[in-house]
Design a protein around this motif. Structure first.
Motif, PDB file in Angstrom:
ATOM      1  N   ARG A 222     -13.683 -39.369 -22.878  1.00 15.48           N
ATOM      2  CA  ARG A 222     -14.695 -38.554 -22.213  1.00 15.48           C
ATOM      3  C   ARG A 222     -15.694 -39.444 -21.491  1.00 15.48           C
ATOM      4  N   SER A 223     -16.025 -40.570 -22.113  1.00 14.31           N
ATOM      5  CA  SER A 223     -16.926 -41.547 -21.500  1.00 14.31           C
ATOM      6  C   SER A 223     -16.504 -42.931 -21.949  1.00 14.31           C
ATOM      7  N   PRO A 224     -16.696 -43.942 -21.111  1.00 17.01           N
ATOM      8  CA  PRO A 224     -16.195 -45.284 -21.427  1.00 17.01           C
ATOM      9  C   PRO A 224     -17.073 -46.043 -22.419  1.00 17.01           C
ATOM     10  N   THR A 225     -16.531 -47.142 -22.881  1.00 24.92           N
ATOM     11  CA  THR A 225     -17.196 -48.077 -23.790  1.00 24.92           C
ATOM     12  C   THR A 225     -17.292 -49.425 -23.097  1.00 24.92           C
ATOM     13  N   TYR A 226     -18.299 -50.220 -23.475  1.00 25.64           N
ATOM     14  CA  TYR A 226     -18.340 -51.605 -23.013  1.00 25.64           C
ATOM     15  C   TYR A 226     -17.368 -52.447 -23.832  1.00 25.64           C
ATOM     16  N   PHE A 227     -16.620 -53.269 -23.121  1.00 28.30           N
ATOM     17  CA  PHE A 227     -15.674 -54.177 -23.774  1.00 28.30           C
ATOM     18  C   PHE A 227     -16.005 -55.612 -23.397  1.00 28.30           C
ATOM     19  N   ILE A 228     -15.702 -56.499 -24.318  1.00 27.36           N
ATOM     20  CA  ILE A 228     -15.796 -57.925 -24.031  1.00 27.36           C
ATOM     21  C   ILE A 228     -14.540 -58.571 -24.595  1.00 27.36           C
ATOM     22  N   SER A 229     -13.962 -59.473 -23.843  1.00 33.06           N
ATOM     23  CA  SER A 229     -12.701 -60.075 -24.246  1.00 33.06           C
ATOM     24  C   SER A 229     -12.840 -61.587 -24.356  1.00 33.06           C
ATOM     25  N   GLY A 230     -12.050 -62.160 -25.229  1.00 36.75           N
ATOM     26  CA  GLY A 230     -12.053 -63.602 -25.371  1.00 36.75           C
ATOM     27  C   GLY A 230     -10.912 -64.055 -26.255  1.00 36.75           C
ATOM     28  N   ARG A 231     -10.711 -65.351 -26.311  1.00 33.91           N
ATOM     29  CA  ARG A 231      -9.676 -65.905 -27.172  1.00 33.91           C
ATOM     30  C   ARG A 231     -10.014 -65.626 -28.629  1.00 33.91           C
ATOM     31  N   LYS A 278     -23.465 -56.157 -15.562  1.00 33.80           N
ATOM     32  CA  LYS A 278     -22.653 -56.783 -14.508  1.00 33.80           C
ATOM     33  C   LYS A 278     -21.707 -57.824 -15.101  1.00 33.80           C
ATOM     34  N   GLU A 279     -22.209 -58.599 -16.065  1.00 32.05           N
ATOM     35  CA  GLU A 279     -21.373 -59.628 -16.683  1.00 32.05           C
ATOM     36  C   GLU A 279     -20.204 -59.006 -17.457  1.00 32.05           C
ATOM     37  N   LEU A 280     -20.492 -57.920 -18.195  1.00 33.95           N
ATOM     38  CA  LEU A 280     -19.436 -57.267 -18.966  1.00 33.95           C
ATOM     39  C   LEU A 280     -18.370 -56.669 -18.046  1.00 33.95           C
ATOM     40  N   LEU A 281     -18.813 -56.021 -16.978  1.00 35.84           N
ATOM     41  CA  LEU A 281     -17.853 -55.416 -16.046  1.00 35.84           C
ATOM     42  C   LEU A 281     -17.065 -56.494 -15.305  1.00 35.84           C
ATOM     43  N   ALA A 282     -17.710 -57.617 -15.030  1.00 35.29           N
ATOM     44  CA  ALA A 282     -16.992 -58.722 -14.385  1.00 35.29           C
ATOM     45  C   ALA A 282     -15.903 -59.266 -15.311  1.00 35.29           C
ATOM     46  N   GLY A 283     -16.183 -59.277 -16.608  1.00 39.38           N
ATOM     47  CA  GLY A 283     -15.175 -59.725 -17.555  1.00 39.38           C
ATOM     48  C   GLY A 283     -13.970 -58.800 -17.591  1.00 39.38           C
ATOM     49  N   VAL A 284     -14.225 -57.491 -17.507  1.00 40.45           N
ATOM     50  CA  VAL A 284     -13.120 -56.530 -17.476  1.00 40.45           C
ATOM     51  C   VAL A 284     -12.314 -56.697 -16.191  1.00 40.45           C
ATOM     52  N   ARG A 285     -13.009 -56.882 -15.074  1.00 41.83           N
ATOM     53  CA  ARG A 285     -12.311 -57.053 -13.796  1.00 41.83           C
ATOM     54  C   ARG A 285     -11.443 -58.313 -13.823  1.00 41.83           C
ATOM     55  N   ALA A 286     -11.942 -59.351 -14.453  1.00 44.50           N
ATOM     56  CA  ALA A 286     -11.143 -60.584 -14.546  1.00 44.50           C
ATOM     57  C   ALA A 286      -9.863 -60.342 -15.333  1.00 44.50           C
ATOM     58  N   GLN A 287      -9.902 -59.432 -16.286  1.00 49.84           N
ATOM     59  CA  GLN A 287      -8.718 -59.123 -17.079  1.00 49.84           C
ATOM     60  C   GLN A 287      -7.745 -58.222 -16.325  1.00 49.84           C
ATOM     61  N   LEU A 288      -8.277 -57.258 -15.575  1.00 51.19           N
ATOM     62  CA  LEU A 288      -7.420 -56.233 -14.961  1.00 51.19           C
ATOM     63  C   LEU A 288      -7.105 -56.492 -13.499  1.00 51.19           C
ATOM     64  N   GLY A 289      -7.820 -57.439 -12.885  1.00 49.74           N
ATOM     65  CA  GLY A 289      -7.530 -57.763 -11.488  1.00 49.74           C
ATOM     66  C   GLY A 289      -8.476 -57.062 -10.520  1.00 49.74           C
ATOM     67  N   GLU A 290      -8.595 -57.648  -9.338  1.00 52.36           N
ATOM     68  CA  GLU A 290      -9.535 -57.155  -8.338  1.00 52.36           C
ATOM     69  C   GLU A 290      -9.186 -55.760  -7.834  1.00 52.36           C
TER      70      GLU A 290
END
Length: 510
Positions: A222-231, A278-290
């Motif tokens: 219904r609504s998104p969550t903030y995600f952060i990814s890393g090793r 902005k940093e969190l969304l940039a991290g998601v974009r780096a994972q999923l592509g431009e």
């Protein structure tokens, strides 16, 4: 002739009673940790741990969905007294193995009674005792326990039933509709179309777990969550191990480093939320592509850390999305139909199986009926002392951990306080301690357990009215501030007027 014989009734069997100095309720991460501290800090006390399940572990015993894992790093979610040697994010199996070692290494098994359900808890000021009426679940036998001090470690949600919203037409769906919290062991998902409803840490775990089992997964939110990814690795810990540094030193160093990094992130989330966003969304974009469209699937409406930020170890959920094994749909459910879900946009999601990863049902002190001197106890009428004790409630502590840091940090902290309090009472001859508002605090403004503008997960907001109240000073709040509390708790003055020892007092609520 005996009246029972004439009536055909059997005489009631006497209820067995056992007494302990301290009873710990729950054998999850909190209860096992508290038992360790009782054994090491108060070796002269006789204590028992009562657990309703058939084994230890709490969450990690009851949650069986694919891929179940921690959403906190184990350097801080693990205990301060036992080094964590694995990867930061651990599977349920790894966490249970770690807890099993704690139990074995410290001879705690002798203190744990499994399959004991607490049916009622009552305090008597005249006797200075809590009485717990319990049922042994294997036999149905009633057993009564008495204790001088009650240590509630049963968690904050109902383990046997998750939160499941009421959607139109749910009965129309012909396939399995299950809640992630009560996962059926023999569910076959190979080649099945599975719709996972939810967007938090559970959904972020279930989605890649199902995809690895060969399911075709749709995450419906219904609504998104903030995600952060890393090793899923800690380079500093690995380097210190390579240098053969003492594991306890490594554990302490990494624990502090992770906590400091987390505190900085939480502070920045409050003070510069747009930059963090902005940093969190940039991290998601780096994972999923431009080319991947982040709106509306990964752009929450709330600021970072008003709800938990879900960590994606090694980017596994994003990898399944990139590879086409999982998709994300952001919409609301209009109704269920025989073979899927129809959305408010009129789009239909075909499904063989629907999984609700829709959160918890809040449980306040285990939903146990409590009474004090014959009066029913309503915790929402009490005021919390530092998120662990309650006005008008004698000789009891509740372990309620941190939202933005690992739960277990507060387990160790509260345990130190409890053991110090018990020793103080022994030294002064006190049998009863009850938190109370000071005279100049009687008219203190009260508010909810936690400020919704600070943190507002659905499970808490749905039933916040059941929780104890908070005051306007740190003593009368669960501050969620580990960095402040780690220094404040050891300095709590046990002779302060906030603690009433063995005094006449009004029974029941504050």
């Amino acid at each position: 002739m005996n009246a029972n014989i004439l009536s055909g009734r059997q005489p009631a069997r006497p209820v067995a009673t056992e007494h302990f100095d301290v009873i710990i309720v729950g054998a999850g991460i909190s209860g096992v940790g508290s038992a360790y501290h009782m054994r090491t800090q108060c070796p002269g006390k006789r204590f028992v741990v009562l657990e309703s399940k058939d084994s230890f572990g709490g969450t990690w015993h009851t949650h069986r969905y694919p891929g179940v894992r921690s959403d906190s790093d184990l350097y801080t979610f693990g205990y301060r007294f036992k080094p964590w040697m694995g990867k930061p994010i651990a599977t349920a199996e790894e966490i249970l193995s770690y807890m099993a070692e704690v139990i074995e290494e410290n001879d705690l098994a002798q203190h744990i009674r499994y399959r004991h359900r607490i049916d009622a808890a009552s305090w008597s000021s005249a006797e200075g005792l809590w009485t717990l009426d319990t049922t042994r679940l294997e036999s149905g036998e009633r057993v009564r326990f008495t204790t001088n001090f009650l240590w509630m470690c049963q968690g904050y949600y109902r383990h046997d039933q998750g939160y499941l919203p009421e959607w139109t037409g749910m009965d129309n769906f012909k396939g399995p509709l299950i809640h992630a919290q009560t996962w059926p062991e023999e569910l076959d998902v190979q080649g099945k179309r599975v719709v996972v409803i939810g967007s938090g840490a559970t959904a972020a775990t279930v989605v890649p777990g199902l995809a690895r089992l060969g399911a075709k997964v749709t995450m419906l939110q219904r609504s998104p969550t903030y995600f952060i990814s890393g090793r899923n690795a800690n380079d500093l810990a690995n380097e210190l191990r390579r240098l053969e540094i003492d594991p306890m030193w490594i554990h302490a160093i990494i624990r502090k480093k992770v906590l400091m990094d987390g505190a900085i992130f939480a502070r920045r989330s409050r003070e510069e939320p747009e930059e963090v966003r902005k940093e969190l969304l940039a991290g998601v974009r780096a994972q999923l592509g431009e080319d991947f469209e982040l709106e509306p699937h990964f752009s929450p409406r709330y600021r970072p850390w008003q709800q938990r930020v879900a960590f994606i170890p090694d980017g596994d959920m994003f990898a399944e999305i990139r590879e086409g094994n999982a998709i994300v749909v952001t919409d609301e459910i209009d109704r269920f139909v025989e073979d899927g879900v129809v959305l408010k946009s009129n789009e239909k999601l075909d499904a063989d199986i629907v999984v609700a990863a829709t959160g918890f049902q809040l449980s306040v002190l285990g939903d146990i009926p409590f009474s004090v001197d014959g009066q029913s106890l309503d915790f929402s009428k009490t005021v919390t002392y530092r998120g662990m004790m309650f006005t008008g409630v004698p000789n009891m502590v509740w372990v309620f951990g941190y939202f933005r840091a690992s739960w277990t940090l507060r387990v160790d902290m509260v345990a130190d306080f409890v053991c110090r309090l018990l020793k103080h009472m022994d030294a002064t001859g006190a049998k009863q301690v009850t938190p109370q508002l000071r005279e100049d605090e009687k008219d203190m403004p009260l508010s909810e357990w936690i400020d919704a503008d600070n943190f507002n997960p659905g499970y808490l907001m749905r039933d916040i009215q059941l929780m104890p109240r908070s005051g306007n000073t740190r003593e009368w709040q669960h501050t969620q501030d580990y960095w402040g509390e780690k220094d404040e708790f050891p300095e709590i003055d046990l002779t302060d007027g906030v603690f009433r020892y063995d005094a006449n007092r009004p029974s029941g609520n504050a």
